[in-house]
Design a protein around this motif. Sequence first.
Motif, PDB file in Angstrom:
ATOM      1  N   PHE A  32       5.175  15.168 133.722  1.00 61.11           N
ATOM      2  CA  PHE A  32       4.043  14.821 132.857  1.00 61.11           C
ATOM      3  C   PHE A  32       4.248  15.346 131.443  1.00 61.11           C
ATOM      4  CE2 PHE A  32       1.857  13.599 136.685  1.00 61.11           C
ATOM      5  CZ  PHE A  32       1.101  12.528 136.241  1.00 61.11           C
ATOM      6  N   HIS A  33       4.797  16.542 131.358  1.00 66.81           N
ATOM      7  CA  HIS A  33       4.962  17.158 130.043  1.00 66.81           C
ATOM      8  C   HIS A  33       5.948  16.359 129.183  1.00 66.81           C
ATOM      9  CE1 HIS A  33       4.975  21.308 127.868  1.00 66.81           C
ATOM     10  NE2 HIS A  33       4.526  20.338 127.118  1.00 66.81           N
ATOM     11  N   HIS A  34       7.078  16.008 129.762  1.00 62.35           N
ATOM     12  CA  HIS A  34       8.104  15.314 128.991  1.00 62.35           C
ATOM     13  C   HIS A  34       7.822  13.816 128.852  1.00 62.35           C
ATOM     14  CE1 HIS A  34      11.991  13.477 128.054  1.00 62.35           C
ATOM     15  NE2 HIS A  34      12.203  14.584 127.377  1.00 62.35           N
ATOM     16  N   ASN A  80       8.146  20.130 118.036  1.00 65.09           N
ATOM     17  CA  ASN A  80       7.987  21.333 118.851  1.00 65.09           C
ATOM     18  C   ASN A  80       8.365  21.075 120.310  1.00 65.09           C
ATOM     19  OD1 ASN A  80       7.097  22.531 116.537  1.00 65.09           O
ATOM     20  ND2 ASN A  80       4.965  22.718 117.137  1.00 65.09           N
ATOM     21  N   HIS A  81       7.993  19.903 120.826  1.00 69.59           N
ATOM     22  CA  HIS A  81       8.357  19.612 122.220  1.00 69.59           C
ATOM     23  C   HIS A  81       9.872  19.455 122.381  1.00 69.59           C
ATOM     24  CE1 HIS A  81       4.030  18.721 123.094  1.00 69.59           C
ATOM     25  NE2 HIS A  81       4.393  19.329 124.196  1.00 69.59           N
ATOM     26  N   GLU A  82      10.531  18.813 121.431  1.00 69.83           N
ATOM     27  CA  GLU A  82      11.987  18.662 121.555  1.00 69.83           C
ATOM     28  C   GLU A  82      12.666  20.034 121.536  1.00 69.83           C
ATOM     29  OE1 GLU A  82      13.245  15.792 118.623  1.00 69.83           O
ATOM     30  OE2 GLU A  82      12.205  14.163 119.649  1.00 69.83           O
ATOM     31  N   GLY A 128      -1.246  26.204 121.082  1.00 72.33           N
ATOM     32  CA  GLY A 128      -0.300  26.573 120.040  1.00 72.33           C
ATOM     33  C   GLY A 128       1.090  26.767 120.597  1.00 72.33           C
ATOM     34  N   TRP A 129       1.897  27.455 119.806  1.00 72.69           N
ATOM     35  CA  TRP A 129       3.309  27.660 120.147  1.00 72.69           C
ATOM     36  C   TRP A 129       3.721  29.074 119.759  1.00 72.69           C
ATOM     37  CZ3 TRP A 129       6.104  23.596 122.326  1.00 72.69           C
ATOM     38  CH2 TRP A 129       5.451  22.362 122.325  1.00 72.69           C
ATOM     39  N   VAL A 130       4.589  29.693 120.565  1.00 78.81           N
ATOM     40  CA  VAL A 130       5.168  30.983 120.176  1.00 78.81           C
ATOM     41  C   VAL A 130       6.654  30.751 119.894  1.00 78.81           C
ATOM     42  CG1 VAL A 130       5.530  31.730 122.586  1.00 78.81           C
ATOM     43  CG2 VAL A 130       5.432  33.426 120.769  1.00 78.81           C
ATOM     44  N   ILE A 162       8.111  28.355 122.732  1.00 78.78           N
ATOM     45  CA  ILE A 162       7.448  28.194 124.040  1.00 78.78           C
ATOM     46  C   ILE A 162       6.084  27.549 123.805  1.00 78.78           C
ATOM     47  CG2 ILE A 162       6.617  29.355 126.124  1.00 78.78           C
ATOM     48  CD1 ILE A 162       8.574  31.679 125.346  1.00 78.78           C
ATOM     49  N   ASP A 163       5.796  26.555 124.621  1.00 79.86           N
ATOM     50  CA  ASP A 163       4.552  25.793 124.533  1.00 79.86           C
ATOM     51  C   ASP A 163       3.410  26.607 125.135  1.00 79.86           C
ATOM     52  OD1 ASP A 163       2.559  23.827 124.641  1.00 79.86           O
ATOM     53  OD2 ASP A 163       3.983  22.243 125.206  1.00 79.86           O
ATOM     54  N   LEU A 164       2.339  26.806 124.354  1.00 78.68           N
ATOM     55  CA  LEU A 164       1.175  27.551 124.853  1.00 78.68           C
ATOM     56  C   LEU A 164       0.003  26.630 125.182  1.00 78.68           C
ATOM     57  CD1 LEU A 164       1.186  30.624 122.409  1.00 78.68           C
ATOM     58  CD2 LEU A 164       2.293  30.391 124.648  1.00 78.68           C
ATOM     59  N   GLU A 166      -2.283  24.314 127.451  1.00 72.71           N
ATOM     60  CA  GLU A 166      -2.526  24.430 128.901  1.00 72.71           C
ATOM     61  C   GLU A 166      -1.764  23.381 129.712  1.00 72.71           C
ATOM     62  OE1 GLU A 166      -6.707  24.692 129.836  1.00 72.71           O
ATOM     63  OE2 GLU A 166      -6.651  26.870 129.619  1.00 72.71           O
ATOM     64  N   HIS A 167      -1.459  22.226 129.098  1.00 75.52           N
ATOM     65  CA  HIS A 167      -0.735  21.202 129.875  1.00 75.52           C
ATOM     66  C   HIS A 167       0.661  21.691 130.280  1.00 75.52           C
ATOM     67  CE1 HIS A 167       0.542  19.525 125.709  1.00 75.52           C
ATOM     68  NE2 HIS A 167       1.609  20.047 126.262  1.00 75.52           N
ATOM     69  N   ALA A 168       1.150  22.749 129.627  1.00 71.80           N
ATOM     70  CA  ALA A 168       2.470  23.290 129.971  1.00 71.80           C
ATOM     71  C   ALA A 168       2.445  24.071 131.280  1.00 71.80           C
ATOM     72  CB  ALA A 168       2.977  24.191 128.848  1.00 71.80           C
TER      73      ALA A 168
HETATM   74 FE   FE2 Z   1       3.285  20.510 125.402  1.00 75.73          FE
END
Ligand code: FE2
Length: 201
Positions: A32-34, A80-82, A128-130, A162-164, A166-168
């Motif tokens: 789902f994420h990708h 960010n996802h890539e 967000g993202w770290v 790293i994806d923060l 919730e879907h991650a």
């Molecule tokens: Fe994501």
Amino acid sequence: MNSENYYPFAYVPLPYSFDALRPHISEYTMYFHHDKHYKNYLDKLNSILAKHPLWQNIPLEVLTKMGDEDLQKNAGGTYNHELYFNSLTPDYKDPSANMKNLIAHSFGSEKELYSAIIDASVGHNGSGWVWVVFTPEKNLEIMVTPNHETIDFDKYIPLLIIDLWEHAYYLDRQNDRREYLSAVMKLLDWEKAEMRLNGMK
Ligand SMILES: [Fe+2]
């Protein structure tokens, strides 16, 4: 990462199979994420750019910094996802001696770096993202950006993200962000982080 870096942006396949990160991240989450979340940002980005020829020759990193809200969200979501999918690996290897020195210099030890990443992530309110970045002072530093915002690419080299959102992790761990982050520490791709440090994507 997107090798073209200009419109139209290509769909970047997951660099490992959907089930490769089990048991840390499930096949269901990765699919789902990708194939849904990431692809949705990429498709929307390309459809926005199709209507704006003046934006078509702007590199992805720059598009993530532009003021248009819809453009920023989808460019940042794509970039960010890539980087995220290329920050994880099913074949974890310890950081190289060079990277270990950099970690020791900046944080004391890998354990302290991982604690700092987890604390910064859990302390961030909302999506967000770290990031782990290389600074002009030649240190590693942890940064957190909200929503799909990105770092200052003129100043910092992004090594890991790293994806923060919730879907991650919600399907696997509900709202337990700390547990997700602890699992992700066992998946970080230090080889690719070092390639990025050396100017290779
Ligand atoms: Fe994501």
